[in-house]
Design a protein around this motif. Sequence first.
Motif, PDB file in Angstrom:
ATOM      1  N   ILE A  29       0.862  -1.180   0.000  1.00  0.00           N
ATOM      2  CA  ILE A  29       0.000   0.000   0.000  1.00  0.00           C
ATOM      3  C   ILE A  29       0.897   1.229   0.000  1.00  0.00           C
ATOM      4  O   ILE A  29       1.726   1.404   0.892  1.00  0.00           O
ATOM      5  N   ASN A  30       0.727   2.071  -1.011  1.00  0.00           N
ATOM      6  CA  ASN A  30       1.454   3.326  -1.100  1.00  0.00           C
ATOM      7  C   ASN A  30       0.402   4.424  -1.071  1.00  0.00           C
ATOM      8  O   ASN A  30      -0.463   4.468  -1.940  1.00  0.00           O
ATOM      9  N   ALA A  31       0.472   5.290  -0.058  1.00  0.00           N
ATOM     10  CA  ALA A  31      -0.595   6.267   0.127  1.00  0.00           C
ATOM     11  C   ALA A  31      -0.050   7.649   0.412  1.00  0.00           C
ATOM     12  O   ALA A  31       1.073   7.819   0.868  1.00  0.00           O
ATOM     13  N   GLY A  32      -0.880   8.611   0.137  1.00  0.00           N
ATOM     14  CA  GLY A  32      -0.651   9.995   0.525  1.00  0.00           C
ATOM     15  C   GLY A  32      -1.826  10.396   1.406  1.00  0.00           C
ATOM     16  O   GLY A  32      -2.979  10.245   1.003  1.00  0.00           O
ATOM     17  N   ILE A  33      -1.541  10.844   2.608  1.00  0.00           N
ATOM     18  CA  ILE A  33      -2.598  11.211   3.551  1.00  0.00           C
ATOM     19  C   ILE A  33      -2.435  12.673   3.918  1.00  0.00           C
ATOM     20  O   ILE A  33      -1.340  13.129   4.234  1.00  0.00           O
ATOM     21  N   HIS A  34      -3.552  13.400   3.877  1.00  0.00           N
ATOM     22  CA  HIS A  34      -3.555  14.805   4.278  1.00  0.00           C
ATOM     23  C   HIS A  34      -4.542  14.951   5.437  1.00  0.00           C
ATOM     24  O   HIS A  34      -5.747  14.825   5.246  1.00  0.00           O
ATOM     25  N   VAL A  35      -4.001  15.179   6.652  1.00  0.00           N
ATOM     26  CA  VAL A  35      -4.842  15.405   7.825  1.00  0.00           C
ATOM     27  C   VAL A  35      -5.370  16.831   7.725  1.00  0.00           C
ATOM     28  O   VAL A  35      -4.593  17.772   7.611  1.00  0.00           O
ATOM     29  N   ARG A  36      -6.692  16.963   7.779  1.00  0.00           N
ATOM     30  CA  ARG A  36      -7.343  18.233   7.452  1.00  0.00           C
ATOM     31  C   ARG A  36      -7.716  19.072   8.657  1.00  0.00           C
ATOM     32  O   ARG A  36      -7.786  18.596   9.780  1.00  0.00           O
ATOM     33  N   LYS A  37      -8.014  20.324   8.359  1.00  0.00           N
ATOM     34  CA  LYS A  37      -8.534  21.273   9.338  1.00  0.00           C
ATOM     35  C   LYS A  37      -9.818  20.696   9.937  1.00  0.00           C
ATOM     36  O   LYS A  37     -10.606  20.080   9.235  1.00  0.00           O
ATOM     37  N   THR A  90       3.636   2.332   2.819  1.00  0.00           N
ATOM     38  CA  THR A  90       4.384   3.586   2.825  1.00  0.00           C
ATOM     39  C   THR A  90       3.371   4.714   2.672  1.00  0.00           C
ATOM     40  O   THR A  90       2.498   4.652   1.800  1.00  0.00           O
ATOM     41  N   ASP A  91       3.490   5.709   3.531  1.00  0.00           N
ATOM     42  CA  ASP A  91       2.572   6.853   3.513  1.00  0.00           C
ATOM     43  C   ASP A  91       3.367   8.141   3.600  1.00  0.00           C
ATOM     44  O   ASP A  91       4.306   8.240   4.385  1.00  0.00           O
ATOM     45  N   ASN A  92       2.969   9.101   2.817  1.00  0.00           N
ATOM     46  CA  ASN A  92       3.432  10.468   2.983  1.00  0.00           C
ATOM     47  C   ASN A  92       2.297  11.195   3.681  1.00  0.00           C
ATOM     48  O   ASN A  92       1.174  11.241   3.171  1.00  0.00           O
ATOM     49  N   VAL A  93       2.570  11.730   4.877  1.00  0.00           N
ATOM     50  CA  VAL A  93       1.540  12.350   5.706  1.00  0.00           C
ATOM     51  C   VAL A  93       1.795  13.847   5.774  1.00  0.00           C
ATOM     52  O   VAL A  93       2.886  14.287   6.144  1.00  0.00           O
ATOM     53  N   LYS A  94       0.778  14.623   5.411  1.00  0.00           N
ATOM     54  CA  LYS A  94       0.832  16.078   5.539  1.00  0.00           C
ATOM     55  C   LYS A  94      -0.243  16.472   6.543  1.00  0.00           C
ATOM     56  O   LYS A  94      -1.361  15.994   6.464  1.00  0.00           O
ATOM     57  N   ILE A  95       0.117  17.334   7.488  1.00  0.00           N
ATOM     58  CA  ILE A  95      -0.826  17.755   8.522  1.00  0.00           C
ATOM     59  C   ILE A  95      -1.126  19.232   8.338  1.00  0.00           C
ATOM     60  O   ILE A  95      -0.220  20.069   8.293  1.00  0.00           O
ATOM     61  N   ASP A  96      -2.421  19.563   8.230  1.00  0.00           N
ATOM     62  CA  ASP A  96      -2.881  20.940   8.094  1.00  0.00           C
ATOM     63  C   ASP A  96      -2.506  21.735   9.346  1.00  0.00           C
ATOM     64  O   ASP A  96      -2.628  21.217  10.456  1.00  0.00           O
ATOM     65  N   PRO A  97      -2.067  22.987   9.197  1.00  0.00           N
ATOM     66  CA  PRO A  97      -1.673  23.788  10.359  1.00  0.00           C
ATOM     67  C   PRO A  97      -2.797  24.027  11.371  1.00  0.00           C
ATOM     68  O   PRO A  97      -2.527  24.353  12.520  1.00  0.00           O
ATOM     69  N   ALA A 119       3.273  19.857   9.129  1.00  0.00           N
ATOM     70  CA  ALA A 119       4.130  18.677   9.143  1.00  0.00           C
ATOM     71  C   ALA A 119       4.135  18.001   7.790  1.00  0.00           C
ATOM     72  O   ALA A 119       3.130  17.967   7.087  1.00  0.00           O
ATOM     73  N   ALA A 120       5.292  17.466   7.448  1.00  0.00           N
ATOM     74  CA  ALA A 120       5.451  16.586   6.289  1.00  0.00           C
ATOM     75  C   ALA A 120       6.225  15.382   6.804  1.00  0.00           C
ATOM     76  O   ALA A 120       7.401  15.483   7.145  1.00  0.00           O
ATOM     77  N   LEU A 121       5.536  14.247   6.911  1.00  0.00           N
ATOM     78  CA  LEU A 121       6.106  13.046   7.505  1.00  0.00           C
ATOM     79  C   LEU A 121       6.040  11.881   6.540  1.00  0.00           C
ATOM     80  O   LEU A 121       5.171  11.836   5.674  1.00  0.00           O
ATOM     81  N   SER A 122       6.945  10.927   6.725  1.00  0.00           N
ATOM     82  CA  SER A 122       6.914   9.678   5.963  1.00  0.00           C
ATOM     83  C   SER A 122       6.754   8.537   6.957  1.00  0.00           C
ATOM     84  O   SER A 122       7.545   8.411   7.896  1.00  0.00           O
ATOM     85  N   PHE A 123       5.748   7.708   6.716  1.00  0.00           N
ATOM     86  CA  PHE A 123       5.442   6.568   7.571  1.00  0.00           C
ATOM     87  C   PHE A 123       5.662   5.293   6.776  1.00  0.00           C
ATOM     88  O   PHE A 123       5.317   5.230   5.599  1.00  0.00           O
ATOM     89  N   ALA A 124       6.248   4.287   7.420  1.00  0.00           N
ATOM     90  CA  ALA A 124       6.449   3.002   6.741  1.00  0.00           C
ATOM     91  C   ALA A 124       6.187   1.860   7.716  1.00  0.00           C
ATOM     92  O   ALA A 124       6.504   1.950   8.899  1.00  0.00           O
ATOM     93  N   LEU A 125       5.604   0.798   7.201  1.00  0.00           N
ATOM     94  CA  LEU A 125       5.383  -0.441   7.935  1.00  0.00           C
ATOM     95  C   LEU A 125       5.828  -1.564   7.020  1.00  0.00           C
ATOM     96  O   LEU A 125       5.312  -1.700   5.909  1.00  0.00           O
ATOM     97  N   LEU A 133       8.920   6.213  11.259  1.00  0.00           N
ATOM     98  CA  LEU A 133       8.357   7.536  11.025  1.00  0.00           C
ATOM     99  C   LEU A 133       9.508   8.519  10.907  1.00  0.00           C
ATOM    100  O   LEU A 133      10.372   8.584  11.785  1.00  0.00           O
ATOM    101  N   THR A 134       9.547   9.271   9.814  1.00  0.00           N
ATOM    102  CA  THR A 134      10.576  10.284   9.623  1.00  0.00           C
ATOM    103  C   THR A 134       9.921  11.575   9.174  1.00  0.00           C
ATOM    104  O   THR A 134       8.873  11.562   8.527  1.00  0.00           O
ATOM    105  N   GLY A 135      10.540  12.680   9.541  1.00  0.00           N
ATOM    106  CA  GLY A 135      10.033  13.976   9.134  1.00  0.00           C
ATOM    107  C   GLY A 135      10.028  14.967  10.280  1.00  0.00           C
ATOM    108  O   GLY A 135      10.467  14.667  11.388  1.00  0.00           O
ATOM    109  N   ARG A 136       9.509  16.144   9.994  1.00  0.00           N
ATOM    110  CA  ARG A 136       9.548  17.250  10.950  1.00  0.00           C
ATOM    111  C   ARG A 136       8.171  17.876  11.085  1.00  0.00           C
ATOM    112  O   ARG A 136       7.474  18.091  10.097  1.00  0.00           O
TER     113      ARG A 136
END
Length: 189
Positions: A29-37, A90-97, A119-125, A133-136
């Motif tokens: 599973i390769n995903a892009g996740i955007h956590v929203r406002k 693998t997920d690329n996670v972006k978190i809304d401010p 935040a821009a994070l990379s998650f892997a399992l 989990l990597t990123g800032r």
Amino acid sequence: TKKDNPVSYGLLLADCDAKISGDLLIPRINAGIHVRKGTHFVFDVQQNLSSTDKGEGVIVFMDSTLGSPLMDGPKSEKTPKSTIQGMYITDNVKIDPQAVLTIIVDPITGDSLTVKGDAALSFALDEGGKISLTGRYELTDGSYLVTLQQLIHRKFAIQKGSTITWNGDPLDADVDMTAIYKVNTSPAD
């Protein structure tokens, strides 16, 4: 709710774009996740997960009538078993401010960290269950609630520009925060 799942609860609004490939044994599973406002999600770090209790002196009582073919009757259908042996995510996670995330640091005292930021994070399992989990996470707002034996409750404001950085282990982040506690006091000695 916390009653449904004491480890993670709250409202999590997210967009997800996922691609699933591989086979039925180990899907990829390769995903892009955007956590929203509008998100207000709580993660409770379970201190009891690292317990050294080996269960000495524990007695387990079992009902001998449960699971007995004589008491339950014959089984009519077999429960289907999953063929999945693991998965690779693998997920690329972006978190809304404006998304609010809370980490309960100590569930007994109630110490908690609540943050907002970008935040821009990379998650892997991997197939073996290892999580990375990597990123800032650059914080724009937040607070840290500290309690001492239910007598002292202090809420520290987190200064804008503070950061949380992950380099692998999700529970081992590098935290660079400035916490501010304002007090009105007398100028006397």
